[in-house]
Design a protein around this motif. Structure first.
Motif, PDB file in Angstrom:
ATOM      1  N   ARG A  57      37.230  47.144  77.421  1.00 49.10           N
ATOM      2  CA  ARG A  57      36.406  46.807  76.183  1.00 49.10           C
ATOM      3  C   ARG A  57      35.123  47.944  76.197  1.00 49.10           C
ATOM      4  NH1 ARG A  57      32.041  44.022  76.332  1.00 49.10           N
ATOM      5  NH2 ARG A  57      32.581  42.748  78.211  1.00 49.10           N
ATOM      6  N   ARG A  58      34.688  47.886  76.918  1.00 48.04           N
ATOM      7  CA  ARG A  58      33.358  48.940  76.826  1.00 48.04           C
ATOM      8  C   ARG A  58      33.576  50.301  76.513  1.00 48.04           C
ATOM      9  NH1 ARG A  58      30.552  46.745  82.525  1.00 48.04           N
ATOM     10  NH2 ARG A  58      29.605  44.733  81.858  1.00 48.04           N
ATOM     11  N   ALA A  59      34.689  50.707  77.176  1.00 51.25           N
ATOM     12  CA  ALA A  59      34.929  52.262  76.593  1.00 51.25           C
ATOM     13  C   ALA A  59      35.533  52.251  75.046  1.00 51.25           C
ATOM     14  CB  ALA A  59      36.288  52.469  77.500  1.00 51.25           C
ATOM     15  N   VAL A  60      36.183  51.169  74.522  1.00 46.28           N
ATOM     16  CA  VAL A  60      36.662  51.047  73.281  1.00 46.28           C
ATOM     17  C   VAL A  60      35.290  51.166  72.180  1.00 46.28           C
ATOM     18  CG1 VAL A  60      37.952  49.903  71.630  1.00 46.28           C
ATOM     19  CG2 VAL A  60      38.939  50.477  73.608  1.00 46.28           C
ATOM     20  N   ASP A  61      34.489  50.223  72.908  1.00 39.10           N
ATOM     21  CA  ASP A  61      33.114  49.746  72.055  1.00 39.10           C
ATOM     22  C   ASP A  61      32.482  51.269  72.065  1.00 39.10           C
ATOM     23  OD1 ASP A  61      33.471  47.323  71.190  1.00 39.10           O
ATOM     24  OD2 ASP A  61      32.397  46.576  73.089  1.00 39.10           O
ATOM     25  N   HIS A  62      32.487  52.089  73.014  1.00 36.58           N
ATOM     26  CA  HIS A  62      31.786  53.412  72.936  1.00 36.58           C
ATOM     27  C   HIS A  62      32.335  54.117  71.922  1.00 36.58           C
ATOM     28  CE1 HIS A  62      29.244  56.462  74.731  1.00 36.58           C
ATOM     29  NE2 HIS A  62      30.241  57.428  74.382  1.00 36.58           N
ATOM     30  N   MET A  63      33.931  54.322  71.931  1.00 40.73           N
ATOM     31  CA  MET A  63      34.626  55.225  71.158  1.00 40.73           C
ATOM     32  C   MET A  63      34.144  54.936  69.500  1.00 40.73           C
ATOM     33  SD  MET A  63      37.844  55.733  73.468  1.00 40.73           S
ATOM     34  CE  MET A  63      38.095  56.098  75.051  1.00 40.73           C
ATOM     35  N   LEU A  64      34.324  53.424  69.378  1.00 41.98           N
ATOM     36  CA  LEU A  64      34.257  52.997  67.979  1.00 41.98           C
ATOM     37  C   LEU A  64      32.733  53.308  67.546  1.00 41.98           C
ATOM     38  CD1 LEU A  64      35.594  49.401  68.118  1.00 41.98           C
ATOM     39  CD2 LEU A  64      36.370  51.100  66.796  1.00 41.98           C
ATOM     40  N   ALA A  65      31.649  53.195  68.463  1.00 45.77           N
ATOM     41  CA  ALA A  65      30.447  53.446  68.037  1.00 45.77           C
ATOM     42  C   ALA A  65      30.227  54.990  67.779  1.00 45.77           C
ATOM     43  CB  ALA A  65      29.380  53.200  69.256  1.00 45.77           C
ATOM     44  N   ALA A  66      30.909  55.795  68.413  1.00 41.20           N
ATOM     45  CA  ALA A  66      31.007  57.308  68.202  1.00 41.20           C
ATOM     46  C   ALA A  66      31.978  57.589  66.892  1.00 41.20           C
ATOM     47  CB  ALA A  66      31.618  57.945  69.308  1.00 41.20           C
ATOM     48  N   GLY A  67      32.533  56.795  66.220  1.00 39.22           N
ATOM     49  CA  GLY A  67      33.241  56.855  65.165  1.00 39.22           C
ATOM     50  C   GLY A  67      34.538  57.134  65.040  1.00 39.22           C
ATOM     51  N   VAL A  68      35.280  56.800  66.357  1.00 39.23           N
ATOM     52  CA  VAL A  68      36.797  56.922  66.362  1.00 39.23           C
ATOM     53  C   VAL A  68      37.269  55.786  65.844  1.00 39.23           C
ATOM     54  CG1 VAL A  68      38.639  56.936  68.200  1.00 39.23           C
ATOM     55  CG2 VAL A  68      36.571  58.078  68.881  1.00 39.23           C
ATOM     56  N   ARG A  69      38.316  55.925  65.003  1.00 36.86           N
ATOM     57  CA  ARG A  69      38.984  55.112  64.381  1.00 36.86           C
ATOM     58  C   ARG A  69      40.542  54.868  64.375  1.00 36.86           C
ATOM     59  NH1 ARG A  69      34.847  53.641  64.419  1.00 36.86           N
ATOM     60  NH2 ARG A  69      33.359  52.667  62.667  1.00 36.86           N
ATOM     61  N   GLN A  70      40.967  55.699  65.714  1.00 40.97           N
ATOM     62  CA  GLN A  70      42.485  55.451  65.928  1.00 40.97           C
ATOM     63  C   GLN A  70      42.504  55.646  67.575  1.00 40.97           C
ATOM     64  OE1 GLN A  70      44.776  58.688  63.988  1.00 40.97           O
ATOM     65  NE2 GLN A  70      43.430  60.022  64.396  1.00 40.97           N
ATOM     66  N   PHE A  71      43.671  54.801  68.070  1.00 38.93           N
ATOM     67  CA  PHE A  71      43.603  54.605  69.282  1.00 38.93           C
ATOM     68  C   PHE A  71      44.859  54.559  69.844  1.00 38.93           C
ATOM     69  CE2 PHE A  71      39.687  52.840  68.268  1.00 38.93           C
ATOM     70  CZ  PHE A  71      38.664  53.357  69.059  1.00 38.93           C
ATOM     71  N   LEU A  72      45.180  55.411  71.007  1.00 37.31           N
ATOM     72  CA  LEU A  72      46.553  55.466  71.619  1.00 37.31           C
ATOM     73  C   LEU A  72      46.304  54.979  73.294  1.00 37.31           C
ATOM     74  CD1 LEU A  72      49.309  56.556  71.032  1.00 37.31           C
ATOM     75  CD2 LEU A  72      48.526  58.532  71.935  1.00 37.31           C
ATOM     76  N   ASP A  73      46.808  53.772  73.323  1.00 35.32           N
ATOM     77  CA  ASP A  73      46.637  53.064  74.442  1.00 35.32           C
ATOM     78  C   ASP A  73      47.961  53.133  75.176  1.00 35.32           C
ATOM     79  OD1 ASP A  73      45.961  51.314  76.617  1.00 35.32           O
ATOM     80  OD2 ASP A  73      45.608  49.605  75.418  1.00 35.32           O
ATOM     81  N   VAL A  74      48.053  54.199  76.389  1.00 33.00           N
ATOM     82  CA  VAL A  74      48.981  54.292  77.069  1.00 33.00           C
ATOM     83  C   VAL A  74      49.158  53.692  78.278  1.00 33.00           C
ATOM     84  CG1 VAL A  74      50.268  56.394  78.041  1.00 33.00           C
ATOM     85  CG2 VAL A  74      49.363  56.629  75.918  1.00 33.00           C
ATOM     86  N   GLY A  75      50.358  52.827  78.765  1.00 31.41           N
ATOM     87  CA  GLY A  75      50.274  51.931  79.825  1.00 31.41           C
ATOM     88  C   GLY A  75      49.651  50.553  79.469  1.00 31.41           C
ATOM     89  N   SER A  76      49.602  50.367  78.054  1.00 35.56           N
ATOM     90  CA  SER A  76      48.942  49.123  77.866  1.00 35.56           C
ATOM     91  C   SER A  76      49.048  47.812  78.340  1.00 35.56           C
ATOM     92  CB  SER A  76      49.196  49.066  76.042  1.00 35.56           C
ATOM     93  OG  SER A  76      50.434  48.967  75.875  1.00 35.56           O
ATOM     94  N   ARG A  96      43.190  52.109  63.709  1.00 37.01           N
ATOM     95  CA  ARG A  96      44.788  51.950  64.003  1.00 37.01           C
ATOM     96  C   ARG A  96      44.884  52.079  65.372  1.00 37.01           C
ATOM     97  NH1 ARG A  96      48.525  54.418  59.978  1.00 37.01           N
ATOM     98  NH2 ARG A  96      47.786  53.540  58.192  1.00 37.01           N
ATOM     99  N   VAL A  97      45.789  51.396  65.896  1.00 35.00           N
ATOM    100  CA  VAL A  97      46.067  51.384  67.173  1.00 35.00           C
ATOM    101  C   VAL A  97      47.450  51.241  67.524  1.00 35.00           C
ATOM    102  CG1 VAL A  97      45.769  49.811  69.473  1.00 35.00           C
ATOM    103  CG2 VAL A  97      44.133  49.507  67.631  1.00 35.00           C
ATOM    104  N   VAL A  98      47.928  51.976  68.567  1.00 32.40           N
ATOM    105  CA  VAL A  98      49.091  52.097  69.003  1.00 32.40           C
ATOM    106  C   VAL A  98      49.333  52.078  70.541  1.00 32.40           C
ATOM    107  CG1 VAL A  98      51.376  53.558  69.139  1.00 32.40           C
ATOM    108  CG2 VAL A  98      49.859  53.762  67.261  1.00 32.40           C
ATOM    109  N   TYR A  99      50.040  50.731  70.944  1.00 28.52           N
ATOM    110  CA  TYR A  99      50.328  50.739  72.162  1.00 28.52           C
ATOM    111  C   TYR A  99      51.411  51.180  72.838  1.00 28.52           C
ATOM    112  CZ  TYR A  99      46.930  46.864  71.434  1.00 28.52           C
ATOM    113  OH  TYR A  99      45.589  45.992  71.145  1.00 28.52           O
ATOM    114  N   VAL A 100      51.185  51.892  73.730  1.00 26.74           N
ATOM    115  CA  VAL A 100      52.443  52.547  74.439  1.00 26.74           C
ATOM    116  C   VAL A 100      52.744  51.905  75.809  1.00 26.74           C
ATOM    117  CG1 VAL A 100      53.424  54.621  75.136  1.00 26.74           C
ATOM    118  CG2 VAL A 100      52.221  54.731  73.160  1.00 26.74           C
TER     119      VAL A 100
END
Ligand SMILES: C[S@@+](CC[C@H](N)C(=O)[O-])C[C@H]1O[C@@H](n2cnc3c(N)ncnc32)[C@H](O)[C@@H]1O
Length: 266
Positions: A57-76, A96-100
């Motif tokens: 959660r903290r890592a995703v929040d950090h990325m969102l704050a940096a403007g990232v708007r697409q996520f590839l969650d590998v081994g989700s 956008r979120v793609v779980y793998v």
């Protein structure tokens, strides 16, 4: 996709063992038995799993704050509280979120909960074949590789042997545009938990992934390539992005975690 327990009765999976550790309900008797053995080897394994989700959660929040708007969650893994699309949904519903995941149960449950979600989906793929993963039609439709991506490999790479892990991660890194981020948490050797490493390896030998291997700090750092580690760097899971107040956290968690920012060729 209907899931028939009989298909999975004899062979636990790393995804469902983890679900059992988190107190989830998408696991079978064989998974619960393996989780119990894991708790005997590492009594704080449940705490580890929960803190791992906090790091995610903290890592995703950090990325969102940096403007990232697409996520590839590998081994989700199997959806549980605080999935990536729930985190992004709070502040960036367009993200956008793609779980793998390799595990069919994890993917089936992810698809179930995402059925009505136009910006998040799940695909079944094996990261040991990164070209196939990157060429998956759902991945190419959902992810714009010309823009920054948040690549998440949280508590997953220790299930890959060296010969697969480094090649796969290097290939995934190679498609990341500058401004992308990589989040990794990974089990370590060189900790007091080392004594249980053989026990853990033997529990996972009977699962779908066959391998559970801790790595050293230097070996884990290699996964980031030339990505620049965001402060505080590669730290114990519960210390990212800041250590808890004195006395509030364990001394170590046998898992290191970090977030890297891609600045150029990664
Ligand atoms: C411990 S769970 C972590 C789940 C989630 N990332 C989290 O931190 O909450 C590890 C996940 O990695 C998945 N996995 C293991 N090997 C994989 C592979 N070769 N390709 C894709 N997924 C894999 C497992 O199925 C499992 O769901």
């Amino acid at each position: 996709m209907p899931i028939d327990e009989a298909d999975y009765a004899d062979r636990p999976s790393s995804a469902r063992i983890y679900d059992a550790l988190l107190g989830g309900s998408h696991n079978f008797a064989a998974d619960r038995a393996a989780a119990q053995k894991l708790l005997e080897a590492i009594p704080y394994a449940g705490d580890l799993a929960r803190r791992n989700r906090t790091f995610l959660r903290r890592a995703v929040d950090h990325m969102l704050a940096a403007g990232v708007r697409q996520f590839l969650d590998v081994g989700s893994g199997i959806p549980t509280a605080g999935n990536v699309h729930e985190i992004t949904g709070r502040t960036a519903p367009e993200a956008r979120v793609v779980y793998v995941d390799i595990d069919p149960v994890a993917v089936a449950h992810s698809r179930d909960i995402l059925a009505e979600n136009p910006v998040a989906t799940a695909v079944q793929a094996d990261v040991r074949f990164p070209d196939a993963l990157l060429a998956h039609p759902v991945v190419t439709e959902m992810i714009d590789f010309t823009r920054p991506i948040g690549l998440l490999m949280v508590s997953m790479l220790h299930f890959l042997p060296d010969e697969d892990a480094y090649v796969a991660v290097e290939r995934l890194r190679s498609v990341l545009a500058p401004g992308s981020y990589i989040a990794i948490s990974h089990g370590v050797v060189e900790t007091p938990a080392d004594a249980s490493a053989d026990q853990v390896a033997s529990i996972y030998r009977r699962t779908d992934v066959s391998v559970a291997t801790g790595r050293t700090r230097a070996e884990i750092l290699r996964f980031f390539g030339t990505a620049e580690l965001v402060p505080p760097g590669l730290v114990w899971l519960h210390e990212w992005p800041a250590p808890p107040a004195a006395g509030e956290g364990p001394e170590n968690m046998a898992v290191l975690a970090g977030v890297g920012r891609v600045t150029g060729a990664a």
